[in-house]
Motif scaffolding. Structure first.
Motif, mmCIF file in Angstrom:
data_model
loop_
_atom_site.group_PDB
_atom_site.id
_atom_site.type_symbol
_atom_site.label_atom_id
_atom_site.label_comp_id
_atom_site.label_asym_id
_atom_site.label_seq_id
_atom_site.Cartn_x
_atom_site.Cartn_y
_atom_site.Cartn_z
ATOM 1 N N GLU A 46 -18.533 11.700 69.771
ATOM 2 C CA GLU A 46 -17.422 11.777 70.750
ATOM 3 C C GLU A 46 -16.487 10.805 70.683
ATOM 4 O OE1 GLU A 46 -19.323 11.212 74.372
ATOM 5 O OE2 GLU A 46 -20.231 9.269 74.034
ATOM 6 N N GLY A 49 -11.209 7.192 72.613
ATOM 7 C CA GLY A 49 -9.674 7.373 72.817
ATOM 8 C C GLY A 49 -8.917 7.215 71.742
ATOM 9 N N GLY A 58 -4.771 7.361 75.197
ATOM 10 C CA GLY A 58 -5.435 8.176 75.855
ATOM 11 C C GLY A 58 -7.060 7.839 75.768
ATOM 12 N N TYR A 59 -7.811 8.222 76.825
ATOM 13 C CA TYR A 59 -9.191 7.727 77.010
ATOM 14 C C TYR A 59 -10.069 8.848 77.416
ATOM 15 C CZ TYR A 59 -7.466 2.977 77.088
ATOM 16 O OH TYR A 59 -6.596 1.685 76.505
ATOM 17 N N ALA A 60 -11.540 8.730 77.182
ATOM 18 C CA ALA A 60 -12.167 10.013 77.604
ATOM 19 C C ALA A 60 -12.677 9.506 78.878
ATOM 20 C CB ALA A 60 -13.543 9.762 76.537
ATOM 21 N N ASP A 61 -13.134 10.350 79.691
ATOM 22 C CA ASP A 61 -13.405 10.142 80.860
ATOM 23 C C ASP A 61 -14.654 9.064 81.095
ATOM 24 O OD1 ASP A 61 -12.922 13.619 82.011
ATOM 25 O OD2 ASP A 61 -11.487 12.164 81.829
ATOM 26 N N PHE A 62 -15.489 8.994 80.222
ATOM 27 C CA PHE A 62 -16.676 8.059 80.249
ATOM 28 C C PHE A 62 -16.096 6.698 80.259
ATOM 29 C CE2 PHE A 62 -16.901 6.578 76.334
ATOM 30 C CZ PHE A 62 -16.733 7.398 75.020
ATOM 31 N N GLU A 64 -13.711 4.952 82.055
ATOM 32 C CA GLU A 64 -13.429 4.544 83.428
ATOM 33 C C GLU A 64 -12.951 3.258 83.540
ATOM 34 O OE1 GLU A 64 -17.411 7.104 85.440
ATOM 35 O OE2 GLU A 64 -17.669 5.130 84.547
#
Length: 126
Positions: A46, A49, A58-62, A64
């Protein structure tokens, strides 16, 4: 083509921090974005970022807000991770992706920098 080398992984306790580094080796004039991915045992890889050629992040939602990506030089990127949890245990890998400016696409860059992966660095949180 370029080669990528990740470092900085290790074992930490929950709540701890680590700083991972990605070095892109090889002479190239091709522009590329750098991505961070992770893969835990038994799970799909997965995205964590990315940082592009202009330094946009940019970052993945997880994530946080716990992780920060930086691109210190054209050829290096870092992933600063804090407030780690056991769920962050994974192999962390970086990847380059060809990112030409409009009108400058160069086929040779596809060999040089497109979809180049490092071998990863292991992060274990207990």
């Amino acid at each position: 083509h370029v080669q990528l080398v990740e470092s900085g992984g290790g074992s930490v306790q929950a709540g701890g921090s680590l700083r991972l580094s990605c070095v892109v080796l090889g002479d190239t004039t091709c522009l590329y974005d750098i991505y961070w991915y992770r893969q835990a045992p038994g799970k799909e890889r997965e995205i964590v970022g990315t940082v592009d050629t202009n330094g946009h992040l940019g970052y993945a939602d997880f994530v946080e807000g716990r992780f920060t990506i930086s691109r210190d030089t054209r050829n290096t990127a870092a992933l600063d991770m804090k407030s780690l949890t056991p769920e962050d245990t994974a192999m962390y890998l970086c990847k380059t992706q060809y990112a030409p400016r409009p009108g400058t696409w160069d086929r040779s860059c596809l060999d040089d920098v497109a979809d180049r992966w490092g071998r990863g660095t292991q992060v274990t949180v207990s």
